[in-house]
Enzyme design. Sequence first.
Site, PDB file in Angstrom:
ATOM      1  N   LYS A 275      -2.480  28.355  -0.782  1.00 55.77           N
ATOM      2  CA  LYS A 275      -2.504  29.765  -0.363  1.00 55.77           C
ATOM      3  C   LYS A 275      -1.747  29.958   0.945  1.00 55.77           C
ATOM      4  CE  LYS A 275      -7.052  29.931  -0.317  1.00 55.77           C
ATOM      5  NZ  LYS A 275      -7.364  28.539  -0.720  1.00 55.77           N
TER       6      LYS A 275
ATOM      7  N   ARG B  17     -14.055  36.213  -1.409  1.00 56.51           N
ATOM      8  CA  ARG B  17     -14.432  34.890  -1.887  1.00 56.51           C
ATOM      9  C   ARG B  17     -15.765  34.894  -2.631  1.00 56.51           C
ATOM     10  NH1 ARG B  17     -11.505  31.279   1.739  1.00 56.51           N
ATOM     11  NH2 ARG B  17     -12.107  29.142   1.348  1.00 56.51           N
TER      12      ARG B  17
ATOM     13  N   ARG C 113      -3.532  16.610   4.147  1.00 55.97           N
ATOM     14  CA  ARG C 113      -3.017  17.727   4.965  1.00 55.97           C
ATOM     15  C   ARG C 113      -3.143  17.419   6.457  1.00 55.97           C
ATOM     16  NH1 ARG C 113      -5.254  23.591   4.031  1.00 55.97           N
ATOM     17  NH2 ARG C 113      -7.246  22.521   4.312  1.00 55.97           N
TER      18      ARG C 113
ATOM     19  N   ARG D 135      -7.897  19.000   9.850  1.00 56.33           N
ATOM     20  CA  ARG D 135      -8.925  20.024   9.944  1.00 56.33           C
ATOM     21  C   ARG D 135     -10.285  19.373   9.729  1.00 56.33           C
ATOM     22  NH1 ARG D 135      -7.386  25.276   6.332  1.00 56.33           N
ATOM     23  NH2 ARG D 135      -9.491  24.970   5.529  1.00 56.33           N
TER      24      ARG D 135
ATOM     25  N   ARG E 289     -16.610  22.101  -0.616  1.00 53.01           N
ATOM     26  CA  ARG E 289     -15.766  23.308  -0.720  1.00 53.01           C
ATOM     27  C   ARG E 289     -15.356  23.559  -2.172  1.00 53.01           C
ATOM     28  NH1 ARG E 289     -11.295  21.459   3.109  1.00 53.01           N
ATOM     29  NH2 ARG E 289     -10.201  23.415   2.655  1.00 53.01           N
TER      30      ARG E 289
HETATM   31  P1  AP5 Z   1      -2.438  24.889   1.920  1.00 53.79           P
HETATM   32  O1  AP5 Z   1      -1.315  25.835   1.745  1.00 53.79           O
HETATM   33  O2  AP5 Z   1      -2.926  24.618   3.282  1.00 53.79           O
HETATM   34  O3  AP5 Z   1      -3.666  25.294   0.943  1.00 53.79           O
HETATM   35  P2  AP5 Z   1      -4.740  26.457   1.057  1.00 53.79           P
HETATM   36  O4  AP5 Z   1      -4.917  26.996  -0.323  1.00 53.79           O
HETATM   37  O5  AP5 Z   1      -4.379  27.408   2.138  1.00 53.79           O
HETATM   38  O6  AP5 Z   1      -5.994  25.585   1.405  1.00 53.79           O
HETATM   39  P3  AP5 Z   1      -7.158  25.853   2.471  1.00 53.79           P
HETATM   40  O7  AP5 Z   1      -7.823  24.519   2.684  1.00 53.79           O
HETATM   41  O8  AP5 Z   1      -6.647  26.560   3.663  1.00 53.79           O
HETATM   42  O9  AP5 Z   1      -8.091  26.758   1.638  1.00 53.79           O
HETATM   43  P4  AP5 Z   1      -9.553  27.092   1.941  1.00 53.79           P
HETATM   44  O10 AP5 Z   1      -9.744  28.246   1.048  1.00 53.79           O
HETATM   45  O11 AP5 Z   1     -10.481  25.966   1.764  1.00 53.79           O
HETATM   46  O12 AP5 Z   1      -9.584  27.338   3.519  1.00 53.79           O
HETATM   47  P5  AP5 Z   1      -9.740  28.635   4.413  1.00 53.79           P
HETATM   48  O13 AP5 Z   1      -9.049  28.370   5.684  1.00 53.79           O
HETATM   49  O14 AP5 Z   1      -9.422  29.849   3.637  1.00 53.79           O
HETATM   50  O15 AP5 Z   1      -2.010  23.531   1.223  1.00 53.79           O
HETATM   51  C1  AP5 Z   1      -2.855  22.371   1.262  1.00 53.79           C
HETATM   52  C2  AP5 Z   1      -2.008  21.103   1.411  1.00 53.79           C
HETATM   53  O16 AP5 Z   1      -1.198  20.933   0.252  1.00 53.79           O
HETATM   54  C3  AP5 Z   1      -1.038  21.121   2.602  1.00 53.79           C
HETATM   55  O17 AP5 Z   1      -0.964  19.828   3.142  1.00 53.79           O
HETATM   56  C4  AP5 Z   1       0.300  21.540   1.974  1.00 53.79           C
HETATM   57  O18 AP5 Z   1       1.398  21.003   2.692  1.00 53.79           O
HETATM   58  C5  AP5 Z   1       0.194  20.925   0.584  1.00 53.79           C
HETATM   59  N1  AP5 Z   1       0.863  21.723  -0.442  1.00 53.79           N
HETATM   60  C6  AP5 Z   1       0.890  23.080  -0.572  1.00 53.79           C
HETATM   61  N2  AP5 Z   1       1.593  23.448  -1.661  1.00 53.79           N
HETATM   62  C7  AP5 Z   1       2.006  22.292  -2.254  1.00 53.79           C
HETATM   63  C8  AP5 Z   1       2.773  21.990  -3.428  1.00 53.79           C
HETATM   64  N3  AP5 Z   1       3.264  22.951  -4.231  1.00 53.79           N
HETATM   65  N4  AP5 Z   1       2.988  20.686  -3.726  1.00 53.79           N
HETATM   66  C9  AP5 Z   1       2.499  19.708  -2.925  1.00 53.79           C
HETATM   67  N5  AP5 Z   1       1.779  19.934  -1.800  1.00 53.79           N
HETATM   68  C10 AP5 Z   1       1.528  21.195  -1.470  1.00 53.79           C
HETATM   69  O19 AP5 Z   1     -11.317  28.679   4.655  1.00 53.79           O
HETATM   70  C11 AP5 Z   1     -11.943  27.666   5.434  1.00 53.79           C
HETATM   71  C12 AP5 Z   1     -13.425  27.987   5.579  1.00 53.79           C
HETATM   72  O20 AP5 Z   1     -13.586  29.247   6.260  1.00 53.79           O
HETATM   73  C13 AP5 Z   1     -14.208  28.177   4.281  1.00 53.79           C
HETATM   74  O21 AP5 Z   1     -14.644  26.933   3.749  1.00 53.79           O
HETATM   75  C14 AP5 Z   1     -15.378  29.037   4.766  1.00 53.79           C
HETATM   76  O22 AP5 Z   1     -16.326  28.277   5.479  1.00 53.79           O
HETATM   77  C15 AP5 Z   1     -14.700  29.970   5.755  1.00 53.79           C
HETATM   78  N6  AP5 Z   1     -14.203  31.189   5.090  1.00 53.79           N
HETATM   79  C16 AP5 Z   1     -12.907  31.578   4.961  1.00 53.79           C
HETATM   80  N7  AP5 Z   1     -12.820  32.726   4.277  1.00 53.79           N
HETATM   81  C17 AP5 Z   1     -14.099  33.089   3.965  1.00 53.79           C
HETATM   82  C18 AP5 Z   1     -14.671  34.165   3.249  1.00 53.79           C
HETATM   83  N8  AP5 Z   1     -13.903  35.126   2.703  1.00 53.79           N
HETATM   84  N9  AP5 Z   1     -16.017  34.213   3.101  1.00 53.79           N
HETATM   85  C19 AP5 Z   1     -16.800  33.264   3.642  1.00 53.79           C
HETATM   86  N10 AP5 Z   1     -16.333  32.191   4.322  1.00 53.79           N
HETATM   87  C20 AP5 Z   1     -14.991  32.104   4.485  1.00 53.79           C
HETATM   88 MG    MG Z   2      -5.291  28.041   3.949  1.00 60.21          MG
END
Ligand code: AP5
Ligand code: MG
Length: 213
Positions: free
Chosen positions: A13, A88, A127, A160, A171
């Site tokens: 994402k 979410r 990552r 992270r 997660r």
């Molecule tokens: P990356 O692009 O970083 O993936 P991502 O989908 O953004 O993954 P996140 O870990 O950020 O998602 P998340 O939903 O768990 O975290 P968030 O910060 O939203 O890519 C991942 C890796 O893969 C990287 O190393 C990248 O280089 C590699 N990659 C990417 N594309 C690739 C490809 N095509 N091929 C190969 N490699 C690739 O949320 C974190 C926490 O915040 C949650 O757990 C929760 O506690 C809280 N939170 C956030 N939003 C909410 C909400 N709405 N409600 C409640 N709690 C929330």
């Molecule tokens: Mg992200």
Amino acid sequence: MIIILLGPPGAGKGTQAAALVKRFEVPHVSTGDIFRANLASGTPLGLEAKGYMDRGALVPDELTVRMVGERLRLPDASAGCLLDGFPRTAAQAEALEELLTTLGRQVDVCLQLDVPNDELVTRLSGRRVCRGCGAGWHVSYAPPPADFVCPHCGGSIGQRADDAEAAIKNRLQVYHEQTSPVASWYAAKGRLKTVPGLGSPSDVEAALAQAMS
Ligand code: AP5
Ligand code: MG
Ligand code: ZN
């Protein structure tokens, strides 16, 4: 234009958001990034969110919805936004709909990235992110600089806290239990487009562009 980017942890994402916000000239609104920025500056919101985030649980809906409501009322979001990681839960999707109705807006499309579980674990465990600006790398797919100094902001590059093995497992489970219903919610409204998230980041970017055309 209001675009939702939906997908499990590690689906790409954040990676894809960078290209989409340039293309559609809208701000990137990532709830995870906002929580992490609050934590870095030690706000009460950040400290409250930390306990949930570190173990891979969701931050309570009420807190998250209020924060997004404030963000969407800022002037730069008047032309739209790219929502990354929100909504979410089904309750967050309902709350977003209500909020947008009061603002006279609506979600244009919900783009769902589909990636198998074993690939998600590989991406998350490899990552690396900049602690200053949040830029991301992957130890095998897109290696960070050898000195672990961010070329964009000079910050230090590390892992992270929620990319530890136990938190990753939690997660993914939370996503399947609490976030999958969000896809069905937008599908029922005819606004869901599912795109394969496998292949290189530019392959995925092309697939998203195709889905949006
Ligand atoms: P990356 O692009 O970083 O993936 P991502 O989908 O953004 O993954 P996140 O870990 O950020 O998602 P998340 O939903 O768990 O975290 P968030 O910060 O939203 O890519 C991942 C890796 O893969 C990287 O190393 C990248 O280089 C590699 N990659 C990417 N594309 C690739 C490809 N095509 N091929 C190969 N490699 C690739 O949320 C974190 C926490 O915040 C949650 O757990 C929760 O506690 C809280 N939170 C956030 N939003 C909410 C909400 N709405 N409600 C409640 N709690 C929330
Ligand atoms: Mg992200
Ligand atoms: Zn940086």
